[in-house]
Enzyme design. Structure first.
Site, PDB file in Angstrom:
ATOM      1  N   ARG A 151       0.823  -1.219   0.000  1.00 15.76           N
ATOM      2  CA  ARG A 151       0.000   0.000   0.000  1.00 15.76           C
ATOM      3  C   ARG A 151       0.853   1.263   0.000  1.00 15.76           C
ATOM      4  O   ARG A 151       0.477   2.271  -0.600  1.00 15.76           O
ATOM      5  CB  ARG A 151      -0.982  -0.022   1.173  1.00 15.76           C
ATOM      6  CG  ARG A 151      -2.164  -0.968   0.917  1.00 15.76           C
ATOM      7  CD  ARG A 151      -3.052  -1.097   2.119  1.00 15.76           C
ATOM      8  NE  ARG A 151      -4.279  -1.829   1.852  1.00 15.76           N
ATOM      9  CZ  ARG A 151      -4.947  -2.501   2.777  1.00 15.76           C
ATOM     10  NH1 ARG A 151      -4.500  -2.548   4.021  1.00 15.76           N
ATOM     11  NH2 ARG A 151      -6.065  -3.132   2.465  1.00 15.76           N
ATOM     12  N   HIS A 154      -6.683  -5.803  -1.072  1.00 18.26           N
ATOM     13  CA  HIS A 154      -7.409  -6.287   0.096  1.00 18.26           C
ATOM     14  C   HIS A 154      -6.700  -7.536   0.588  1.00 18.26           C
ATOM     15  O   HIS A 154      -6.156  -8.296  -0.218  1.00 18.26           O
ATOM     16  CB  HIS A 154      -8.852  -6.632  -0.297  1.00 18.26           C
ATOM     17  CG  HIS A 154      -9.571  -7.447   0.736  1.00 18.26           C
ATOM     18  ND1 HIS A 154     -10.157  -6.870   1.838  1.00 18.26           N
ATOM     19  CD2 HIS A 154      -9.768  -8.789   0.855  1.00 18.26           C
ATOM     20  CE1 HIS A 154     -10.694  -7.831   2.581  1.00 18.26           C
ATOM     21  NE2 HIS A 154     -10.475  -8.994   2.006  1.00 18.26           N
TER      22      HIS A 154
HETATM   23  P1  CMP Z   1     -10.190  -3.355   2.851  1.00 23.03           P
HETATM   24  O1  CMP Z   1      -9.066  -3.910   3.636  1.00 23.03           O
HETATM   25  O2  CMP Z   1     -10.465  -3.919   1.514  1.00 23.03           O
HETATM   26  O3  CMP Z   1     -11.528  -3.497   3.735  1.00 23.03           O
HETATM   27  C1  CMP Z   1     -12.598  -2.568   3.680  1.00 23.03           C
HETATM   28  C2  CMP Z   1     -12.294  -1.361   2.860  1.00 23.03           C
HETATM   29  O4  CMP Z   1     -13.118  -0.233   3.078  1.00 23.03           O
HETATM   30  C3  CMP Z   1     -10.909  -0.879   3.213  1.00 23.03           C
HETATM   31  O5  CMP Z   1      -9.953  -1.767   2.684  1.00 23.03           O
HETATM   32  C4  CMP Z   1     -10.906   0.532   2.619  1.00 23.03           C
HETATM   33  O6  CMP Z   1     -10.481   0.556   1.271  1.00 23.03           O
HETATM   34  C5  CMP Z   1     -12.387   0.909   2.626  1.00 23.03           C
HETATM   35  N1  CMP Z   1     -12.670   2.064   3.485  1.00 23.03           N
HETATM   36  C6  CMP Z   1     -13.192   3.216   3.051  1.00 23.03           C
HETATM   37  N2  CMP Z   1     -13.354   4.060   4.071  1.00 23.03           N
HETATM   38  C7  CMP Z   1     -12.931   3.450   5.194  1.00 23.03           C
HETATM   39  C8  CMP Z   1     -12.847   3.818   6.570  1.00 23.03           C
HETATM   40  N3  CMP Z   1     -13.236   5.013   7.014  1.00 23.03           N
HETATM   41  N4  CMP Z   1     -12.337   2.909   7.419  1.00 23.03           N
HETATM   42  C9  CMP Z   1     -11.938   1.682   6.999  1.00 23.03           C
HETATM   43  N5  CMP Z   1     -12.013   1.278   5.697  1.00 23.03           N
HETATM   44  C10 CMP Z   1     -12.496   2.161   4.805  1.00 23.03           C
END
Ligand code: CMP
Length: 139
Positions: free
Chosen positions: A104, A117
């Site tokens: 990331r 993810h």
């Molecule tokens: P991921 O690990 O794929 O799991 C959920 C996703 O929601 C996260 O990555 C982020 O890309 C997205 N996301 C967007 N806004 C938020 C937030 N405020 N907190 C956590 N995840 C978020």
């Protein structure tokens, strides 16, 4: 029971920007074997099903929109301690907090478009893998 497998997606932002090769190289160099891989485009509805755990969150609508904006790469990955080590490899959810050397840090644009993810538990790794792959598609 630990399965030594995790599930990952290369998200639409990273796929569209041509980072699939770079991300797969980082994954391979970290010692993961690819057990299943496919390019697929989620609908808004399917993205909502995948992220159902977040359905009450304020960002759910944006999450569905971002995750259905273009193709993704779905991956089942294998290595000892796969889930925990992969979370370290990808870095913090918000790339502003991601450490040097993480996927990331290198490829994510924002919290919403954070390149990859990774499953957060063995149980979710199995569930998320079966969302995209039948048992015959995982070698
Ligand atoms: P991921 O690990 O794929 O799991 C959920 C996703 O929601 C996260 O990555 C982020 O890309 C997205 N996301 C967007 N806004 C938020 C937030 N405020 N907190 C956590 N995840 C978020």
């Amino acid at each position: 029971m630990a399965t030594n497998r995790t599930f990952s997606m290369i998200k639409p932002d990273a796929f569209a920007d041509g980072h699939t090769g770079g991300i797969l190289t980082m994954i391979n160099e970290a010692g993961y074997k690819i057990k299943a891989i496919k390019v697929i485009k989620l609908t808004d509805e399917k993205a909502g099903q995948f992220y159902e755990v977040h359905k009450e969150r304020s960002f759910f609508g944006d999450l569905k929109r971002v995750m259905s904006a273009g193709p993704i790469v779905a991956l089942v990955l294998e290595k000892e301690n796969a889930v925990a080590d992969f979370r370290k490899l990808i870095g913090a959810t918000n790339p502003a907090n991601a450490e040097e050397g993480t996927i990331r840090k290198k490829y994510a644009k924002s919290l919403e478009s954070n390149a990859v993810h990774g499953s957060d538990s063995d149980e979710n790794a199995a569930l998320e893998s079966s969302f995209f792959f039948s048992q015959f598609e995982i070698v």
